[in-house]
Design an enzyme around this catalytic site. Sequence first.
Site, mmCIF file in Angstrom:
data_model
loop_
_atom_site.group_PDB
_atom_site.id
_atom_site.type_symbol
_atom_site.label_atom_id
_atom_site.label_comp_id
_atom_site.label_asym_id
_atom_site.label_seq_id
_atom_site.Cartn_x
_atom_site.Cartn_y
_atom_site.Cartn_z
ATOM 1 N N HIS A 17 6.342 7.972 -5.161
ATOM 2 C CA HIS A 17 7.204 7.818 -3.982
ATOM 3 C C HIS A 17 8.072 9.078 -3.790
ATOM 4 O O HIS A 17 8.187 9.598 -2.684
ATOM 5 C CB HIS A 17 8.144 6.616 -4.157
ATOM 6 C CG HIS A 17 7.464 5.284 -4.201
ATOM 7 N ND1 HIS A 17 7.657 4.380 -5.218
ATOM 8 C CD2 HIS A 17 6.599 4.686 -3.345
ATOM 9 C CE1 HIS A 17 6.949 3.289 -4.981
ATOM 10 N NE2 HIS A 17 6.292 3.445 -3.863
ATOM 11 N N LYS A 41 4.435 -9.340 -0.808
ATOM 12 C CA LYS A 41 4.692 -9.003 -2.211
ATOM 13 C C LYS A 41 5.993 -9.633 -2.687
ATOM 14 O O LYS A 41 7.001 -9.571 -1.990
ATOM 15 C CB LYS A 41 4.837 -7.485 -2.363
ATOM 16 C CG LYS A 41 3.551 -6.711 -2.178
ATOM 17 C CD LYS A 41 3.827 -5.245 -2.481
ATOM 18 C CE LYS A 41 2.740 -4.335 -1.949
ATOM 19 N NZ LYS A 41 3.161 -2.935 -1.933
ATOM 20 N N ARG A 90 -3.247 7.454 -1.669
ATOM 21 C CA ARG A 90 -3.758 7.753 -3.002
ATOM 22 C C ARG A 90 -5.277 7.695 -3.063
ATOM 23 O O ARG A 90 -5.915 8.483 -3.738
ATOM 24 C CB ARG A 90 -3.196 6.762 -4.030
ATOM 25 C CG ARG A 90 -1.732 6.919 -4.315
ATOM 26 C CD ARG A 90 -1.152 5.694 -4.948
ATOM 27 N NE ARG A 90 -1.053 4.617 -3.975
ATOM 28 C CZ ARG A 90 -0.380 3.481 -4.164
ATOM 29 N NH1 ARG A 90 0.226 3.262 -5.312
ATOM 30 N NH2 ARG A 90 -0.325 2.562 -3.221
ATOM 31 N N SER A 128 3.589 1.052 -8.318
ATOM 32 C CA SER A 128 4.694 0.281 -8.896
ATOM 33 C C SER A 128 4.129 -0.834 -9.790
ATOM 34 O O SER A 128 4.705 -1.147 -10.835
ATOM 35 C CB SER A 128 5.546 -0.329 -7.786
ATOM 36 O OG SER A 128 6.139 0.688 -7.028
HETATM 37 P P1 ADP Z 1 3.030 0.205 -3.779
HETATM 38 O O1 ADP Z 1 1.766 0.321 -2.980
HETATM 39 O O2 ADP Z 1 3.041 1.024 -5.030
HETATM 40 O O3 ADP Z 1 3.597 -1.180 -3.962
HETATM 41 P P2 ADP Z 1 5.047 0.761 -1.733
HETATM 42 O O4 ADP Z 1 4.834 -0.372 -0.808
HETATM 43 O O5 ADP Z 1 6.385 0.905 -2.323
HETATM 44 O O6 ADP Z 1 4.072 0.923 -2.921
HETATM 45 O O7 ADP Z 1 4.601 2.096 -1.036
HETATM 46 C C1 ADP Z 1 5.233 2.733 0.011
HETATM 47 C C2 ADP Z 1 4.330 3.863 0.443
HETATM 48 O O8 ADP Z 1 4.229 4.804 -0.637
HETATM 49 C C3 ADP Z 1 2.892 3.461 0.776
HETATM 50 O O9 ADP Z 1 2.441 4.279 1.822
HETATM 51 C C4 ADP Z 1 2.147 3.770 -0.502
HETATM 52 O O10 ADP Z 1 0.793 4.036 -0.235
HETATM 53 C C5 ADP Z 1 2.877 5.007 -0.958
HETATM 54 N N1 ADP Z 1 2.759 5.240 -2.387
HETATM 55 C C6 ADP Z 1 3.011 4.387 -3.400
HETATM 56 N N2 ADP Z 1 2.764 4.984 -4.588
HETATM 57 C C7 ADP Z 1 2.337 6.239 -4.305
HETATM 58 C C8 ADP Z 1 1.875 7.341 -5.078
HETATM 59 N N3 ADP Z 1 1.781 7.280 -6.406
HETATM 60 N N4 ADP Z 1 1.532 8.457 -4.442
HETATM 61 C C9 ADP Z 1 1.581 8.534 -3.100
HETATM 62 N N5 ADP Z 1 1.972 7.533 -2.289
HETATM 63 C C10 ADP Z 1 2.343 6.401 -2.882
#
Ligand code: ADP
Length: 161
Positions: A17, A41, A90, A128
């Site tokens: 993030h 979630k 990703r 996460s």
């Molecule tokens: P997760 O998919 O890990 O539960 P979130 O809903 O918090 O994550 O993700 C918010 C944004 O950040 C989404 O666009 C998700 O694809 C992106 N994201 C999450 N982890 C990464 C990572 N390791 N690298 C790049 N983008 C990420």
Amino acid sequence: MKIAVYPGSFDPVSNGHLDIIQRAAKIFDKVYVVVSVNTKKKSTFTIEEKVGMLKKVTKDIDNVVVEASQDLLLNYAKSKDACVIIRGLRNFNDYQDEITLFQFNRSIAPTIDTMLLFPSQDNLFLSSSSIKELVTFNADISSYVPKELCEYITKVLKERL
Ligand code: ADP
């Protein structure tokens, strides 16, 4: 002034993030990182805790503002005069989710674009949920979360998972 919004559940914030936030902050004049409520979630951290963690790790990036929102993302983006929604990409699974979300957003708000950013190689596999799984098995997460939050995230996850 070019303004972007980067929404997510950040449960908890990871180096992936932060990687996307840093990249977006170099491209846009202002980036709103918004902790949004994801109905699909179940969160381990509260909204206030997520905002607190994000504020801590972005405190030195002047053009980043962290907030929480219960609004529809597009309404939040419009209220901030944002022209772009940032998402991190990703892998192909992310792509499939993102293209659906993008099409929906485009049909509701045609003037707001979606920008997908790749993280560095080191963060490409990071999520996460994998951080939570590692803590469940007592593994070290220090390579995957911002270092100032490592102890706190580990402690909270151990108590709640
Ligand atoms: P997760 O998919 O890990 O539960 P979130 O809903 O918090 O994550 O993700 C918010 C944004 O950040 C989404 O666009 C998700 O694809 C992106 N994201 C999450 N982890 C990464 C990572 N390791 N690298 C790049 N983008 C990420």
